[in-house]
Every structure is written in C-alpha cells, then in structure tokens.
Design a protein around this motif. Structure first.
Motif, mmCIF file in Angstrom:
data_model
loop_
_atom_site.group_PDB
_atom_site.id
_atom_site.type_symbol
_atom_site.label_atom_id
_atom_site.label_comp_id
_atom_site.label_asym_id
_atom_site.label_seq_id
_atom_site.Cartn_x
_atom_site.Cartn_y
_atom_site.Cartn_z
ATOM 1 N N GLN A 133 0.951 -1.168 -0.130
ATOM 2 C CA GLN A 133 -0.114 -0.005 0.045
ATOM 3 C C GLN A 133 0.780 1.172 0.028
ATOM 4 O O GLN A 133 0.471 2.293 -0.519
ATOM 5 N N ALA A 134 2.154 1.156 0.530
ATOM 6 C CA ALA A 134 2.805 2.087 0.595
ATOM 7 C C ALA A 134 3.737 2.318 -0.493
ATOM 8 O O ALA A 134 4.828 3.107 -0.558
ATOM 9 N N ALA A 135 3.513 1.588 -1.713
ATOM 10 C CA ALA A 135 4.329 1.720 -2.851
ATOM 11 C C ALA A 135 5.771 1.326 -2.570
ATOM 12 O O ALA A 135 6.698 1.833 -3.243
ATOM 13 N N LEU A 136 6.155 0.551 -1.680
ATOM 14 C CA LEU A 136 7.535 0.243 -1.383
ATOM 15 C C LEU A 136 7.872 -1.377 -1.298
ATOM 16 O O LEU A 136 9.060 -1.707 -1.646
ATOM 17 N N TRP A 137 7.085 -2.011 -1.283
ATOM 18 C CA TRP A 137 7.239 -3.691 -1.254
ATOM 19 C C TRP A 137 8.184 -4.086 -2.532
ATOM 20 O O TRP A 137 9.202 -4.611 -2.272
ATOM 21 N N ASP A 138 7.933 -3.532 -3.564
ATOM 22 C CA ASP A 138 8.899 -4.203 -4.827
ATOM 23 C C ASP A 138 10.436 -3.736 -4.584
ATOM 24 O O ASP A 138 11.245 -4.385 -5.163
ATOM 25 N N GLU A 139 10.446 -2.551 -3.959
ATOM 26 C CA GLU A 139 11.767 -1.906 -3.767
ATOM 27 C C GLU A 139 12.583 -2.773 -2.397
ATOM 28 O O GLU A 139 13.862 -2.601 -2.489
ATOM 29 N N VAL A 140 11.695 -3.222 -1.654
ATOM 30 C CA VAL A 140 12.506 -3.652 -0.524
ATOM 31 C C VAL A 140 12.380 -5.094 -0.176
ATOM 32 O O VAL A 140 12.765 -5.942 0.992
ATOM 33 N N GLY A 154 13.260 9.020 0.523
ATOM 34 C CA GLY A 154 11.920 8.802 -0.003
ATOM 35 C C GLY A 154 11.418 7.421 0.556
ATOM 36 O O GLY A 154 10.327 7.186 0.805
ATOM 37 N N GLN A 155 12.361 6.559 0.418
ATOM 38 C CA GLN A 155 12.017 4.970 0.781
ATOM 39 C C GLN A 155 11.677 5.151 2.317
ATOM 40 O O GLN A 155 10.673 4.328 2.811
ATOM 41 N N GLN A 156 12.563 5.778 3.059
ATOM 42 C CA GLN A 156 12.037 5.954 4.533
ATOM 43 C C GLN A 156 10.944 6.358 4.734
ATOM 44 O O GLN A 156 10.075 6.009 5.680
ATOM 45 N N GLN A 157 10.533 7.375 4.101
ATOM 46 C CA GLN A 157 9.088 8.094 4.280
ATOM 47 C C GLN A 157 8.019 7.153 3.976
ATOM 48 O O GLN A 157 7.108 7.073 4.840
ATOM 49 N N ARG A 158 8.417 6.458 2.612
ATOM 50 C CA ARG A 158 7.104 5.380 2.460
ATOM 51 C C ARG A 158 7.196 4.274 3.477
ATOM 52 O O ARG A 158 6.152 3.634 3.699
ATOM 53 N N LEU A 159 8.459 4.063 4.238
ATOM 54 C CA LEU A 159 8.690 3.058 5.334
ATOM 55 C C LEU A 159 7.347 3.502 6.319
ATOM 56 O O LEU A 159 7.002 2.698 7.023
ATOM 57 N N CYS A 160 7.853 4.865 6.847
ATOM 58 C CA CYS A 160 7.066 5.350 7.948
ATOM 59 C C CYS A 160 5.388 5.267 7.444
ATOM 60 O O CYS A 160 4.671 5.007 8.405
ATOM 61 N N ILE A 161 5.081 5.390 6.186
ATOM 62 C CA ILE A 161 3.779 5.325 5.776
ATOM 63 C C ILE A 161 3.229 4.003 6.072
ATOM 64 O O ILE A 161 2.283 3.610 6.913
ATOM 65 N N ALA A 180 11.503 17.050 3.007
ATOM 66 C CA ALA A 180 12.737 16.718 3.059
ATOM 67 C C ALA A 180 12.914 15.773 2.215
ATOM 68 O O ALA A 180 14.172 14.969 1.973
ATOM 69 N N LEU A 181 12.156 15.757 1.072
ATOM 70 C CA LEU A 181 12.296 15.007 -0.096
ATOM 71 C C LEU A 181 12.770 15.547 -1.302
ATOM 72 O O LEU A 181 12.261 16.720 -1.580
ATOM 73 N N ASP A 182 13.525 14.826 -2.395
ATOM 74 C CA ASP A 182 13.914 15.409 -3.571
ATOM 75 C C ASP A 182 12.764 15.395 -4.442
ATOM 76 O O ASP A 182 11.697 14.826 -4.297
ATOM 77 N N PRO A 183 12.556 16.220 -5.783
ATOM 78 C CA PRO A 183 11.420 16.155 -6.463
ATOM 79 C C PRO A 183 10.840 14.790 -6.919
ATOM 80 O O PRO A 183 9.643 14.484 -6.988
ATOM 81 N N ILE A 184 11.908 14.035 -7.193
ATOM 82 C CA ILE A 184 11.355 12.624 -7.744
ATOM 83 C C ILE A 184 10.878 11.656 -6.858
ATOM 84 O O ILE A 184 9.598 11.207 -6.858
ATOM 85 N N SER A 185 11.192 11.811 -5.336
ATOM 86 C CA SER A 185 10.543 11.055 -4.199
ATOM 87 C C SER A 185 9.167 11.757 -3.987
ATOM 88 O O SER A 185 8.312 11.328 -3.511
ATOM 89 N N THR A 186 9.216 13.090 -4.100
ATOM 90 C CA THR A 186 7.915 13.923 -3.861
ATOM 91 C C THR A 186 6.741 13.532 -4.774
ATOM 92 O O THR A 186 5.790 13.284 -4.309
ATOM 93 N N LEU A 187 7.301 13.204 -6.065
ATOM 94 C CA LEU A 187 6.343 12.850 -6.819
ATOM 95 C C LEU A 187 5.694 11.637 -6.567
ATOM 96 O O LEU A 187 4.638 11.492 -6.666
ATOM 97 N N ALA A 188 6.621 10.723 -6.174
ATOM 98 C CA ALA A 188 6.185 9.291 -5.835
ATOM 99 C C ALA A 188 5.362 9.260 -4.313
ATOM 100 O O ALA A 188 4.200 8.665 -4.521
ATOM 101 N N MET A 189 5.711 10.204 -3.584
ATOM 102 C CA MET A 189 4.772 10.486 -2.555
ATOM 103 C C MET A 189 3.612 10.939 -2.739
ATOM 104 O O MET A 189 2.309 10.309 -2.383
ATOM 105 N N GLU A 190 3.368 12.008 -3.816
ATOM 106 C CA GLU A 190 2.209 12.524 -4.210
ATOM 107 C C GLU A 190 1.256 11.349 -4.788
ATOM 108 O O GLU A 190 0.132 11.352 -4.604
ATOM 109 N N LEU A 192 1.289 8.211 -4.370
ATOM 110 C CA LEU A 192 1.006 7.492 -3.206
ATOM 111 C C LEU A 192 -0.308 7.773 -2.545
ATOM 112 O O LEU A 192 -1.345 7.208 -2.233
ATOM 113 N N ILE A 193 -0.224 9.306 -1.932
ATOM 114 C CA ILE A 193 -1.347 9.979 -1.408
ATOM 115 C C ILE A 193 -2.517 9.740 -2.093
ATOM 116 O O ILE A 193 -3.572 9.436 -1.816
#
Lengths: 254, 229
Positions: A133-140, A154-161, A180-190, A192-193
C-alpha cells in the motif's frame, strides 16, 4: 473505527502555555478524501493536525479544548485513552523517522507487536500488505532484514507510511511529509497519497501550495490560529471566496 | 512590496490595452476608408495588420512564459486565461478591419448607396461593442461587459435589415449586383466583429466574477449560469 471515517471538529482551541494558538476551529474533514491545510508559518496548521490525534498535549505546555468527533466519538472525551487514539490515527512527520535499530520488516511490524500480535503468518501478511500500500514492497521485498535507516530518504518516508498503515488506521495525518524529499521522491509520495485516499481519510499539512493543489480534494486555509476558508481545492485555487485566501494562494502575503 | 510577478501581470495587461487601442484604430480607419472611398487609408490598414500580428505573438509568448514559470492561481490564473482569449479575439478583429478595408476599392463608386444602408449603423454599434469590451477589461467593470453582450442582438437585427434592403436593391437594379455581393460579405464581417467583442466581454466577466458565461444563448441562460444553476 471504519475506513470511511470523516472528522468533525467543533470549537477546537489549543494553547502552548499561555499562548492561545488555535481560536475555536469548526471544520468538517471529508472521509476517503485528501484535505490539505495551508497557511503561513505560525498560523496553527501543525498544531491543528496534532490535535486530531491528541499529540499536541504531549508537548510541554500543550493543551487543547473542544471536540474532535471521529465516527461520532469525541476524541477529547475524558474517558477516552489518548494512546488508543494515536494507534487508530496514523501520522507521518516532516522528517522520515524509521526506528534506526530495527529492520525494514520490524519497523512495519512494530505497531502490530505492540498491539500483541505474535502470529508470524499474520505479521508477514500484514507487513507485506502495508508495504504494498505504501508502494515500497517491490523495492524492499528482498531486503526486509536490512536496517530501515539504510533506505533512501523517499523510501524511509514510505516505510513510515507503511508503519502507520500496518495497524489499519482510518485516518492518516501527514505533517509536511515531502519537505525533506527530492522532487522525484516527492512525486512518488504524491502519487501514493492519491492512491491511499481510496482507503483512508487523509489530512496533509503543506507549505507547498502547488502540492496542495495537486494532491488534495479539499483545502483549508488557516491564518493566525483561525480557519479562514475551506472549500474544494479546485475552487480555492481558481476562485476562492475569501480575499485573504486569494491573497495567500497568489503569493500576495504570507 | 510589489513583486516582479505583479509587474509582469501589469505589463501583460498594458500590452493587451495597447493591442486593443491599435485594433480600435484599425477599425476606425477601415470604416472611414470604406465610406469615404479612401484607397490610401485602406492600404495603410492592410499594411498595419502586421503590427497587430506581432503584438498577438508577443502576448501569447508572455502568457506562455508566465504560465510555465509562475504557475499562477486564482485571480492571476483567470487573468492569464482571459488574456489568452482576449488576445485571440483582438487579433481576429484586426483581420476583420483588413477584410473591410479590402472592399474599399470595389465599393468606391457606391459610397452614397453604402451610406443609405443600415450597415453604417450596424458598424457603428459593433465598433462601440469592441471599444466598450476593452474599456470593461481595463476598468474591471463587468456591468459594461454585460451591456456589450446584450448589444450583440442589436447588431444581428441590423444585419438582417441590411440583408433585406440589399437583396431588394439587387432585384430592382442589376448594376448593384456586384457592390451588393460585397455588402453581403461586409454584413458577415461586422457580425463576426460583434461576436468577437462579445467573446472579449465574456472573458472580462470570467476574469472579474469567476463565472463562465460563454455558450449561453440568451440573457436568462446567462443569469442562471451566474447563479450556478
């Protein structure tokens, strides 16, 4: 608590010691939607979001009064246990804060273990679902034993989610989750939201007005501890009803 | 503190006002060349259209730059959207001035006949519509923009009167066939001019009141749309 809980806030006041920071906020937060809280620094938006899960009172000198009704239950009722409240309302902070000594898996499982879940199968299933659900599974998925602190920001923030989602909250609060995230991680987070709002009621505090415009369905503008206006985001950013809101979103003050 | 961005918006508004003034001047000269058979003046109008096109491109580029770099919202976004729309309308009104000027030579022997037609009044009202739509943009007076929109029906009625008059005249006198055909085209040009002025006025209402009033066929529909029905 169901997944479709909206929040009704009535006459919410908050103080830091003698300083009155929220002046009687009345506000309805729509279920299964993203509500963005915007406003200049010091307007009370972070205090407001922290009142929604009774975290404001954890700060020394912090106290609040009024009602926050979730599914008809007043979170400020004296009989309510604030710890239970915080377990049911997930929160993500400005800076990713995974438990540094725990693995990716244990970070997500921490809330479940605190709740007494011991069954390995349930833990594994829930952790995987939360990470998906936090869009992190495939990466970790191949490094679940690795330290959570070793992931990128960015991954840490998705881990917190994922950690917040694992205990199946109805509401997710986010306080500047991308600052605290770079533009690419920000886009991924948005992105996800956007996906998470199908399952959760989300309240996000942001300084970034373009982000509020991109991710939220409703936007509330706070100024000097008061709610100035709340409306559909498309309305706030095309034709707000209040002059102060218009001046703020167009960058003319604040 | 006035920001750079606000200066840019003011500059954009000023460019639109300048473009409007140029287009208004083109129309004035085109009408004078037509009704007074001033061939030189007609040529000036045709040559000066390049200036209108240059201003059109400059305003388009400025809007594009502001949209890309400043991501305007709320009233600023509406100004940009209205500016793009108004700019396009003004450029087309400029083309109509050329269309009118181009018929000057063909009608130079028929000025008395031309002056006898309701076409002259039709042109005057359409020009007032153009002028008032620009005035409403400059002052932000949406009531004036409303008046422009309601004048469109008057222009259409005068167009029908001119059409009937000219068809009757062509039936009775076949030396009027060729000038009559030009007048029929002029009716079309002036009707379009009034339509473009209406579009400018609709852009002003969108800018000032944040209401979309285009594609509403009559005043009742427009009132309903403004009330949010």
């Amino acid at each position: 608590m169901t997944m479709a809980d909206g929040i009704l806030v009535r006459q919410l006041h908050a103080w830091f010691g003698q300083v009155h920071v929220l002046h009687g906020i009345d506000l309805a937060i729509a279920p299964l939607a993203v509500t963005a809280i915007i406003g200049p620094s010091g307007c009370g938006k972070s205090t407001f979001i922290r009142c929604l899960n009774r975290m404001h009172e954890v700060v020394p000198g912090g106290r609040a009064s009024g009602q926050v009704l979730l599914n008809g239950e007043d979170l400020y009722d004296p009989t309510v246990d604030p710890v239970q409240i915080r377990r049911g309302i997930g929160m993500v902070f400005q800076k990713p804060n995974p438990f540094p000594t725990m693995s990716v898996f244990e970070n997500v499982a921490a809330g479940l273990r605190l709740g007494g879940v011991r069954n390995r199968g349930i833990l594994q299933g829930t952790v995987e679902q939360a990470l998906r659900q936090a869009a992190l599974w495939d990466e970790v998925k191949d490094q679940l034993g690795k330290s959570g602190a070793s992931l990128s920001g960015g991954q840490q923030q998705r881990l917190c989610i994922a950690r917040a989602l694992a205990v199946r909250p109805g509401v997710l609060l986010m306080d500047e989750p991308c600052s605290a995230l770079d533009p690419i991680s920000t886009l991924a987070m948005e992105e996800l939201i956007f996906q998470l709002k199908d399952r959760y009621t989300i309240v996000i505090v942001t300084h970034n007005m373009q982000q509020a415009a991109r991710v939220s369905d409703f936007t509330a503008f706070f100024y000097m501890g008061a709610l100035i206006e709340i409306d559909e985001t498309r309305k706030i950013f095309t034709s707000p009803g209040n002059k102060q809101t218009e001046d703020y979103v167009t960058g003319r003050f604040g | 503190m006035e920001r750079h961005f606000e200066k840019e918006l003011e500059d954009l508004k000023q460019r639109l006002v300048d473009m409007g003034a140029l287009v208004d001047h083109q129309l004035e000269d085109a009408c004078e060349s037509l009704f007074s058979a001033k061939s030189d003046l007609a040529r000036t109008v045709i040559e000066r259209d390049g200036e209108v096109d240059t201003m059109d491109s400059a305003i388009d580029k400025q809007c594009q730059r502001i949209l890309a770099l400043a991501q305007p919202v709320a009233v600023d976004l509406r100004l940009l959207m209205a500016a793009l729309q108004i700019n396009t309308q003004l450029e087309r009104i400029g083309d109509i001035a050329v269309n009118i000027a181009e018929r000057t030579d063909a009608l130079s022997d028929f000025t008395t006949f031309l002056r006898s037609l309701p076409l002259q009044e039709m042109m005057q009202i359409a020009r007032i519509m153009v002028h008032d739509s620009l005035e409403s943009f400059m002052t932000g007076r949406s009531s004036l923009a409303e008046r422009v929109i309601s004048s469109d029906d008057v222009v259409d009625n005068l167009g029908r009167d001119t059409f009937e008059t000219i068809v009757r005249a062509m039936r009775n006198d076949n030396t009027l066939l060729e000038p009559g055909a030009h007048v029929l085209m002029l009716i079309h040009h002036v009707e379009r001019m009034a339509d473009h002025a209406t579009n400018v006025a609709e852009g002003v209402i969108f800018l000032v009141e944040a209401k979309l009033v285009k594609h509403t066929s009559n005043a009742t529909d427009r009132d309903n749309q403004r009330r949010g029905d």
